[in-house]
Design an enzyme around this catalytic site. Structure first.
Site, PDB file in Angstrom:
ATOM      1  N   ALA A 149       0.833  -1.198   0.000  1.00 16.77           N
ATOM      2  CA  ALA A 149       0.000   0.000   0.000  1.00 16.77           C
ATOM      3  C   ALA A 149       0.871   1.251   0.000  1.00 16.77           C
ATOM      4  O   ALA A 149       1.852   1.336   0.741  1.00 16.77           O
ATOM      5  CB  ALA A 149      -0.918  -0.006   1.227  1.00 16.77           C
TER       6      ALA A 149
ATOM      7  N   HIS B 117      -5.865   9.891  -8.604  1.00 10.98           N
ATOM      8  CA  HIS B 117      -5.307   9.143  -9.742  1.00 10.98           C
ATOM      9  C   HIS B 117      -5.665   9.823 -11.061  1.00 10.98           C
ATOM     10  O   HIS B 117      -4.827   9.950 -11.959  1.00 10.98           O
ATOM     11  CB  HIS B 117      -5.856   7.708  -9.746  1.00 10.98           C
ATOM     12  CG  HIS B 117      -5.158   6.797  -8.793  1.00 10.98           C
ATOM     13  ND1 HIS B 117      -4.432   5.712  -9.214  1.00 10.98           N
ATOM     14  CD2 HIS B 117      -5.062   6.807  -7.445  1.00 10.98           C
ATOM     15  CE1 HIS B 117      -3.919   5.083  -8.172  1.00 10.98           C
ATOM     16  NE2 HIS B 117      -4.302   5.735  -7.083  1.00 10.98           N
TER      17      HIS B 117
ATOM     18  N   SER C 236       3.054   2.312  -1.951  1.00  7.71           N
ATOM     19  CA  SER C 236       4.457   2.059  -2.267  1.00  7.71           C
ATOM     20  C   SER C 236       4.926   2.815  -3.499  1.00  7.71           C
ATOM     21  O   SER C 236       6.115   2.848  -3.792  1.00  7.71           O
ATOM     22  CB  SER C 236       4.680   0.555  -2.486  1.00  7.71           C
ATOM     23  OG  SER C 236       3.894   0.104  -3.582  1.00  7.71           O
TER      24      SER C 236
ATOM     25  N   LYS D 176       3.433   2.164  -6.593  1.00  7.24           N
ATOM     26  CA  LYS D 176       3.289   1.263  -7.740  1.00  7.24           C
ATOM     27  C   LYS D 176       2.413   1.865  -8.838  1.00  7.24           C
ATOM     28  O   LYS D 176       2.724   1.731 -10.027  1.00  7.24           O
ATOM     29  CB  LYS D 176       2.752  -0.098  -7.294  1.00  7.24           C
ATOM     30  CG  LYS D 176       1.441  -0.063  -6.534  1.00  7.24           C
ATOM     31  CD  LYS D 176       1.102  -1.438  -5.972  1.00  7.24           C
ATOM     32  CE  LYS D 176      -0.254  -1.395  -5.261  1.00  7.24           C
ATOM     33  NZ  LYS D 176      -0.240  -0.491  -4.074  1.00  7.24           N
TER      34      LYS D 176
ATOM     35  N   THR E  26     -10.421  -1.039 -12.451  1.00  4.04           N
ATOM     36  CA  THR E  26     -11.191  -2.223 -12.068  1.00  4.04           C
ATOM     37  C   THR E  26     -11.946  -2.026 -10.770  1.00  4.04           C
ATOM     38  O   THR E  26     -12.699  -2.911 -10.357  1.00  4.04           O
ATOM     39  CB  THR E  26     -10.251  -3.435 -11.919  1.00  4.04           C
ATOM     40  OG1 THR E  26      -9.242  -3.123 -10.934  1.00  4.04           O
ATOM     41  CG2 THR E  26      -9.578  -3.762 -13.235  1.00  4.04           C
TER      42      THR E  26
ATOM     43  N   ASP F 150      -5.341  -1.069 -13.512  1.00  8.39           N
ATOM     44  CA  ASP F 150      -5.125  -0.751 -12.095  1.00  8.39           C
ATOM     45  C   ASP F 150      -6.437  -1.014 -11.347  1.00  8.39           C
ATOM     46  O   ASP F 150      -7.358  -0.203 -11.405  1.00  8.39           O
ATOM     47  CB  ASP F 150      -4.704   0.716 -11.968  1.00  8.39           C
ATOM     48  CG  ASP F 150      -4.097   1.052 -10.618  1.00  8.39           C
ATOM     49  OD1 ASP F 150      -4.130   0.173  -9.728  1.00  8.39           O
ATOM     50  OD2 ASP F 150      -3.630   2.186 -10.455  1.00  8.39           O
TER      51      ASP F 150
END
Length: 399
Positions: A230, A270, A232, A234, A253, A300
């Site tokens: 979490a 995001h 991190s 990514k 998703t 994602d």
């Protein structure tokens, strides 16, 4: 056409004078960069910077044959000393074309930020494009064919590279060089890794290249999995890998959650990071997207995809899992993995590492952890590159 990069750094150089940041602290030796300055066929100098004459001498060249000095951007600070015998430096009005005594044709390309880009064509027809720091072409017409070489601020303006690709100015064989390199990306392997994902590269100061000469073009990995815990980094890493592409489909998703303000804030953050040219698809039918032709996909994330898949087969209930759920989930995962194996598209997928944390207290929680581990392993097997994000840093596990 011979191109010598006398400097490849930002206007302040790298390391920046007096800057205590980690990137500047490690920018030593071959990773140190003077302000960007390009010498073309010993006849044309693009950007006059401090120490240009010495940099040319170190690279085995001289500025005595330079017939034109052009500037791409306003130079702040004290004036640069003009080496003896060098013509005065200036900027060309946007759209103006020059033909030099050496035979080079130069066209000033308008930018969307202060500064001027220059398109240079040699007598033999080799073509290069050099853009100023922080600049991207402003509505420039598409060239008749891709440039042989483009030098631009890749790390600060990946969208500029995306625009050039969209217009056809950058093609599969274009040599994309990162210049105006600043301390926003750590030098060395991390810089090389990020540039490679964008189909670009950096070279040391003093490098001489032949524009238009054959070279083996590095091919970025077509399928990449980015995993991590979490917060991190990514998702940010996944977005970085595609920001130099002109058209991307972002596959969310997670969907929408009515009344959940915290989730809405996450989704909004995001969305704000993504380029405006990207298109969003809120769906868990990822296999269908993978099997169709189209622009790159950013998925994602796989953990939310798995949550939806387990919902559909009733995997949270122990009895249903034992009777039909496990078999149904295996089939859905196998369909996704097969689609990744056969996909014609560029794909970057994000997932979570849940097996490195606290053991879930419930059987359903442990089931999700185990199934996500299996999904991650199967998906990773089909990817050319697998990355692990830890504390905002990225480790290459494969590729």
């Amino acid at each position: 056409m011979e191109l010598t990069l006398l400097g490849t750094g930002a206007p302040a150089g790298l390391p920046r004078p007096g800057c205590p940041c980690a990137a500047c602290a490690t920018a030593r030796g071959p990773h140190a960069r003077a302000a960007a300055s390009l010498l073309v066929d010993d006849a044309l100098l693009l950007d006059l910077t401090p120490g240009a004459a010495l940099a040319a001498a170190r690279a085995g060249h001289t500025l005595t044959g330079v017939r034109q000095v052009l500037l791409t951007h306003p130079h702040d600070g004290p004036p640069v000393e003009l080496p003896a015998g060098l013509p005065s430096a200036g900027r060309v009005p946007d759209g103006r074309e020059l033909t030099l005594i050496s035979g080079h044709r130069v066209r000033a390309v308008p930018m969307d930020a202060p500064g001027t880009g220059y398109e240079v064509t040699s007598l033999e027809g080799a073509r290069l494009l050099y853009l100023p720091p922080g600049g991207a072409p402003a509505g420039a017409a598409a060239p008749q064919r891709p440039y042989d070489l483009v030098a631009l601020d890749v790390t600060a303006r990946p969208d500029a590279l995306a625009r050039l690709r969209a217009s056809g100015a950058v093609g599969p064989d274009t040599d994309v060089l990162a210049v105006h390199v600043d301390h926003d990306v750590p030098p060395g392997p991390e810089l090389d890794r990020r540039l490679a994902a964008a189909g670009a590269r950096a070279v040391p100061d003093g490098t001489t290249l032949t524009v238009g000469a054959y070279r083996e073009t590095p091919v970025p990995p077509r399928r990449t999995l980015v995993t991590g815990g979490a917060r991190s980094g990514k998702s940010l890493e996944a977005e970085r890998r595609l920001e130099a592409y002109p058209d991307v489909v972002y596959v969310a998703t997670g969907g929408a959650r009515d009344g959940d303000a915290e989730w809405a804030a996450r989704v909004g953050a995001h969305r704000e990071r993504r380029p405006s040219s990207w298109r969003t698809e809120e769906t868990c039918e990822v296999a269908e997207l993978l099997t169709a032709d189209g622009p790159p996909l950013l998925v994602d994330c796989l953990s939310l995809w798995l949550t939806d898949a387990m919902d559909r087969v009733g995997a949270w209930d122990d009895d249903t899992w034992a009777r039909t759920g496990e078999k149904a989930l295996r089939e859905r995962v196998a369909e996704l993995v097969a689609a990744v194996r056969a996909t014609p598209r560029v794909v970057v997928a994000v997932t979570n590492e849940t097996g490195s944390g606290v053991v879930p207290a419930t059987a359903a929680g442990r089931r999700f952890r185990d199934e996500l581990g299996r999904l991650n392993a199967a998906f990773a097997d089909e990817c050319e590159q697998v990355l692990l994000a830890v504390s905002g840093q990225v480790l290459v596990l494969r590729g």
